[in-house]
Write a protein that holds these residues in place. Structure first.
Motif, short mmCIF file in Angstrom:
data_model
loop_
_atom_site.label_atom_id
_atom_site.label_comp_id
_atom_site.label_asym_id
_atom_site.label_seq_id
_atom_site.Cartn_x
_atom_site.Cartn_y
_atom_site.Cartn_z
N GLY A 35 0.82 -1.09 0.12
CA GLY A 35 0.06 -0.14 0.12
C GLY A 35 0.78 1.27 -0.02
O GLY A 35 0.36 2.07 -0.67
N SER A 36 1.94 1.52 0.92
CA SER A 36 2.70 2.44 0.94
C SER A 36 3.67 2.58 -0.57
O SER A 36 3.87 3.87 -1.14
CB SER A 36 3.63 2.25 1.93
OG SER A 36 3.20 2.17 3.13
N LEU A 37 3.93 1.41 -1.11
CA LEU A 37 4.72 1.59 -2.38
C LEU A 37 3.78 2.17 -3.51
O LEU A 37 4.04 3.04 -4.63
CB LEU A 37 5.23 0.36 -2.91
CG LEU A 37 6.51 -0.08 -2.14
CD1 LEU A 37 6.98 -1.62 -2.54
CD2 LEU A 37 7.74 0.84 -2.29
N LEU A 42 2.32 6.26 -7.01
CA LEU A 42 1.02 6.99 -7.86
C LEU A 42 1.27 8.58 -7.54
O LEU A 42 1.03 9.34 -8.29
CB LEU A 42 -0.32 6.60 -7.32
CG LEU A 42 -0.86 5.33 -7.78
CD1 LEU A 42 -2.02 5.22 -6.92
CD2 LEU A 42 -0.86 5.15 -9.38
N GLY A 43 1.88 9.00 -6.35
CA GLY A 43 2.20 10.36 -5.95
C GLY A 43 3.30 10.92 -6.74
O GLY A 43 3.19 12.15 -7.23
N GLU A 44 4.17 9.90 -7.24
CA GLU A 44 5.17 10.34 -8.21
C GLU A 44 4.91 10.60 -9.50
O GLU A 44 5.54 11.53 -10.13
CB GLU A 44 6.50 9.51 -7.86
CG GLU A 44 7.10 9.39 -6.57
CD GLU A 44 8.00 10.73 -6.45
OE1 GLU A 44 8.66 11.11 -7.33
OE2 GLU A 44 7.83 11.10 -5.29
N MET A 45 3.83 10.05 -9.92
CA MET A 45 3.20 10.09 -11.40
C MET A 45 2.76 11.70 -11.36
O MET A 45 2.23 11.87 -12.52
CB MET A 45 2.15 9.13 -11.44
CG MET A 45 2.89 7.82 -11.68
SD MET A 45 1.87 6.32 -11.95
CE MET A 45 0.87 6.96 -13.43
N GLY A 46 2.50 12.17 -10.30
CA GLY A 46 1.91 13.45 -10.52
C GLY A 46 0.38 13.90 -10.39
O GLY A 46 -0.25 14.78 -10.72
N LEU A 47 -0.29 12.59 -9.94
CA LEU A 47 -1.60 12.82 -9.84
C LEU A 47 -2.06 13.53 -8.72
O LEU A 47 -1.54 13.81 -7.83
CB LEU A 47 -2.12 11.13 -9.73
CG LEU A 47 -1.95 10.18 -10.89
CD1 LEU A 47 -2.67 8.99 -10.71
CD2 LEU A 47 -2.78 10.73 -12.10
N ILE A 53 -4.67 8.80 -2.74
CA ILE A 53 -5.21 8.34 -1.48
C ILE A 53 -6.08 7.41 -1.74
O ILE A 53 -6.36 6.35 -1.21
CB ILE A 53 -5.29 9.36 -0.57
CG1 ILE A 53 -3.90 10.06 -0.25
CG2 ILE A 53 -5.90 8.78 0.72
CD1 ILE A 53 -4.16 11.28 0.71
N THR A 54 -7.27 7.69 -2.72
CA THR A 54 -8.48 6.84 -2.79
C THR A 54 -7.97 5.70 -3.53
O THR A 54 -8.41 4.57 -3.15
CB THR A 54 -9.30 7.75 -3.53
OG1 THR A 54 -9.76 8.90 -3.07
CG2 THR A 54 -10.69 6.71 -3.89
N ILE A 55 -7.21 5.57 -4.61
CA ILE A 55 -6.79 4.53 -5.28
C ILE A 55 -6.04 3.54 -4.27
O ILE A 55 -6.16 2.32 -4.30
CB ILE A 55 -6.20 4.73 -6.35
CG1 ILE A 55 -6.79 5.45 -7.36
CG2 ILE A 55 -5.52 3.50 -7.13
CD1 ILE A 55 -6.32 5.98 -8.75
N SER A 56 -5.12 4.00 -3.68
CA SER A 56 -4.14 3.14 -2.87
C SER A 56 -5.00 2.66 -1.30
O SER A 56 -4.82 1.41 -0.99
CB SER A 56 -2.78 4.01 -2.47
OG SER A 56 -3.16 4.86 -1.37
N SER A 57 -5.92 3.26 -1.13
CA SER A 57 -6.68 2.88 -0.02
C SER A 57 -7.69 1.86 -0.44
O SER A 57 -7.99 0.78 0.26
CB SER A 57 -7.70 4.00 0.71
OG SER A 57 -6.51 5.04 1.33
N LEU A 58 -8.11 1.85 -1.45
CA LEU A 58 -9.21 0.99 -2.12
C LEU A 58 -8.35 -0.42 -2.42
O LEU A 58 -8.59 -1.46 -1.97
CB LEU A 58 -9.67 1.32 -3.17
CG LEU A 58 -10.93 2.34 -3.05
CD1 LEU A 58 -11.49 2.86 -4.48
CD2 LEU A 58 -12.14 1.68 -2.24
N VAL A 59 -7.21 -0.19 -3.00
CA VAL A 59 -6.46 -1.43 -3.24
C VAL A 59 -5.97 -2.14 -2.26
O VAL A 59 -6.05 -3.57 -1.94
CB VAL A 59 -5.25 -1.16 -4.20
CG1 VAL A 59 -4.07 -2.30 -4.61
CG2 VAL A 59 -5.77 -0.69 -5.66
N THR A 60 -5.54 -1.36 -1.23
CA THR A 60 -4.98 -2.09 0.02
C THR A 60 -5.98 -2.64 0.73
O THR A 60 -6.04 -3.78 1.28
CB THR A 60 -4.20 -1.00 0.92
OG1 THR A 60 -3.25 -0.64 0.24
CG2 THR A 60 -3.65 -1.64 2.17
N GLY A 61 -7.44 -1.96 0.95
CA GLY A 61 -8.51 -2.75 1.62
C GLY A 61 -8.99 -3.91 0.96
O GLY A 61 -9.32 -4.77 1.60
N MET A 62 -8.74 -3.92 -0.36
CA MET A 62 -9.12 -5.10 -0.97
C MET A 62 -8.26 -6.19 -0.95
O MET A 62 -8.67 -7.43 -1.12
CB MET A 62 -9.63 -4.78 -2.68
CG MET A 62 -10.75 -3.86 -2.93
SD MET A 62 -11.29 -3.12 -4.54
CE MET A 62 -10.18 -4.11 -5.71
#
Length: 74
Positions: A35-37, A42-47, A53-62
């Motif tokens: 999740g941290s990676l 995604l943060g380094e991609m400039g989004l 935060i939403t995408i990483s939280s959803l993926v980590t939660g799933m």
């Protein structure tokens, strides 16, 4: 209900809630690391930060139920 939560929390902090604490800690660490990676990547991609935060939280939660499916309680 709160009594059950309190009892479970006490057993967890004593190390007596799960049969194999090493497996539990390894799986939690793996999930947090992925999740941290994902968050940093995604943060380094400039989004936008909210999207990252939403995408990483959803993926980590799933991902967590699949990582913790073999955890056995005592």
């Amino acid at each position: 209900m709160l009594d059950l939560a309190w009892y479970s929390a006490k057993l967890f902090f004593k190390g007596k809630l799960f049969r194999n604490m090493g497996y539990f800690y390894r799986q939690i660490t793996l999930g947090v690391l992925i999740g941290s990676l994902l968050l940093v990547g995604l943060g380094e991609m400039g989004l936008n930060l909210a999207v990252v935060i939403t995408i990483s939280s959803l993926v980590t939660g799933m991902m967590m139920p699949f990582l913790l499916k073999d955890v056995k309680m005592q």
